[in-house]
Design an enzyme around this catalytic site. Sequence first.
Site, PDB file in Angstrom:
ATOM      1  N   GLU A  46      -2.555  -2.246   4.804  1.00 37.95           N
ATOM      2  CA  GLU A  46      -3.905  -1.683   4.836  1.00 37.95           C
ATOM      3  C   GLU A  46      -4.564  -1.935   6.186  1.00 37.95           C
ATOM      4  O   GLU A  46      -4.466  -3.021   6.747  1.00 37.95           O
ATOM      5  CB  GLU A  46      -4.766  -2.315   3.733  1.00 37.95           C
TER       6      GLU A  46
ATOM      7  N   ARG B 189     -13.329   0.960 -11.062  1.00 43.59           N
ATOM      8  CA  ARG B 189     -13.055   2.052 -12.004  1.00 43.59           C
ATOM      9  C   ARG B 189     -12.675   1.485 -13.374  1.00 43.59           C
ATOM     10  O   ARG B 189     -12.890   2.095 -14.400  1.00 43.59           O
ATOM     11  CB  ARG B 189     -11.911   2.928 -11.449  1.00 43.59           C
TER      12      ARG B 189
ATOM     13  N   HIS C  73      -0.459  -3.144   0.170  1.00 44.03           N
ATOM     14  CA  HIS C  73      -0.237  -2.615  -1.187  1.00 44.03           C
ATOM     15  C   HIS C  73       1.232  -2.235  -1.344  1.00 44.03           C
ATOM     16  O   HIS C  73       1.860  -1.742  -0.401  1.00 44.03           O
ATOM     17  CB  HIS C  73      -1.136  -1.403  -1.449  1.00 44.03           C
TER      18      HIS C  73
END
Length: 214
Positions: free
Chosen positions: A80, A90, A165
Amino acid sequence: MFKVLITGFEPFGEDSLNPSQALINAQQQLQLTGVEVIGCVLPVVRYQAAETAIKAIEIHQPDLVLMFGQASGRAAITPERVAINLDDYRIADNAGHQPIDEPIIPHGPAAYFTTLPVKAMVEDLQQAGIAAEVSHSAGTFVCNHLFYAVQHYLAQHDIPSGFIHIPVLPEQVTATNPSLPSLGLEPLIAAVRVMIQTCYHSKQDRQIVGGSVC
Ligand code: PCA
């Protein structure tokens, strides 16, 4: 001895596994000559994840901090580039917190960049035959929160740190989502060994193509 702190996360949401936790459990296989790898599994909980990581940094005083988390749906290893000062979940974290549009650190800078040589990492991974690309969003959930809080804490220190990630493990691909991309633990371990070596050898990033066009 060059000390590397590696963090991973517990499973969260619908998943009962997290590849980043599997990575920490396999930390013995990450040891390289002249390098000491220290693993730390973090709870997927707002604030607690970063507090645990910062405590580990204070205790172990590493020369490099590599934080890992699962990005379901991504097919590549994605270092990242940037952490943003935003919690906008979310789904609820593992303690039931679901902040919407809240800052991680009130009045903190909008964002912090990684201090890892992300383009060099991607280039070396690709040369080793592992799919990789620079990502420009770590999302707005606990991974981004951890990344932002650690970059904030380390802003006054000369310790390279950043977040990567990773795809889910093949065991996480279910009949209801058979086309979900995944990466096995063996190639994941190989990838992390490459990334440690890149960070060990290149403090400066390489000025090569690696941006994205929308
Ligand atoms: N991935 C989540 C949190 C924990 C993890 O492994 C994220 O991307 O925010």
